[in-house]
Scaffold this active site. Structure first.
Site: not given
Length: 317
Positions: A107, A109, A225
């Site tokens: 990822s 980001r 998560h």
């Protein structure tokens, strides 16, 4: 998302590899080059500016023909590439591991957020190099540990109790690969520690979600998560999660998909991911997202989802 080979290349030293970040001019040269089909998967030598990524990853970069890629000419690209190299150089990567490491999709980001945490002098990652490298190794899939609150990508904390921390993601402000939809709003919930959680803490979180975030679905991508997303984006998340799961299964890079706590996860998402793990097709799994599923008996006595209209949260409107 982008492969690690989009950020750095390996240099063999003795019996292990050292990783070196790409510079933007080498990437720009590769993007303009005519390369034979048989060489598309090889690192490109720009002659003047050094080694560049394999041309097969051209679509990972923002150009006049492709606005969906990374803004590789920003200083943030350099910072992310350097951070990845620091983390990879802190461990031993052998020849048998190198192809698997470089092909791993990460990822972008998430990594930019770790750079922002590293640069924030109030953040624990600013003060602990060891914890920073651990956070990066988790982010790039090189560690089997889950992302906990201390090693999380970060954002703006909007809720916290003894077991959970809920972050509002700040992708709209990013430089490397910003979210362009100004209506984007998404949250992530991390465990403060990877250990058993008391019912009291779960009840506190569920109450917060039902009261303040009842316009959102609580889902998971299987990495330990929770994500809190708009219902309108659930189908898109389902496509991505299914594709990643199937790709990992096909490549042999099988990691256990963590379904997490059924009391917290949106019941339709729990049904979708359970069906996916059983080996069903995408169409079969996605139908479960849009079916009315009988509500499980409320595990928390006295915690109701029923609200009067003037009590309903306006977050996400």
């Amino acid at each position: 998302m982008a492969e690690l080979a989009c950020f750095c290349y390996p240099h063999l030293e003795n019996d292990s590899y050292k990783f070196i970040p790409f510079n933007s001019l080498a990437i720009k040269c590769m993007l303009t080059a005519k390369v034979d089909k048989k060489d598309q998967d090889k690192f490109y030598n720009s002659i003047i500016y050094g080694i560049a990524p394999p041309p097969q990853f051209k679509k990972r970069y923002n150009t006049s023909d492709n606005s969906r890629g990374m803004n590789y000419e920003t200083t943030m690209f350099n910072k992310v590439a350097i951070l990845i190299c620091e983390a990879l150089n802190s461990i031993k990567v052998t020849q048998s591991d190198i192809a698997n490491v470089l092909s791993r999709v990460v990822s972008v980001r998430h990594l930019e957020n770790l750079v922002l945490r590293k640069e924030n002098h109030q953040d624990v990652l600013f003060h602990s190099k060891e914890l920073l490298l651990k956070s990066v190794l988790i982010a790039i899939g090189q560690s089997k540990e889950i992302e906990t609150t201390a090693t999380a990508e970060g954002g703006e904390i909007v809720f916290q109790n003894a077991a959970f921390t809920m972050w509002k993601l700040t992708y709209l402000d990013h430089k490397l690969m910003p979210i362009l939809d100004q209506n984007f709003i998404e949250y992530k919930i991390t465990l403060n520690e990877d250990k058993p959680i008391s019912d009291v803490c779960v009840k506190e979180l569920v109450a917060e979600l039902r009261w303040q975030y009842n316009r959102f679905a609580v889902i998971t991508h299987g990495k330990g998560h929770y994500r809190v997303v708009k219902y309108s984006s659930v189908a898109n998340h389902a496509d991505r999660v299914f594709a990643t799961y199937k790709n990992n299964t096909k490549s042999g890079n099988v990691t256990d998909f963590n379904l997490l706590d059924q009391r917290i996860i949106w019941q339709n998402w729990y049904a979708f991911t359970s069906s996916m793990k059983q080996g069903n097709t995408l169409d079969v799994c996605k139908k479960l997202l849009f079916q009315k599923i009988k509500q499980e008996k409320n595990p928390f006595k006295g915690l109701s989802t029923d609200r009067k209209m003037d009590e309903v949260s306006h977050v996400g409107i």
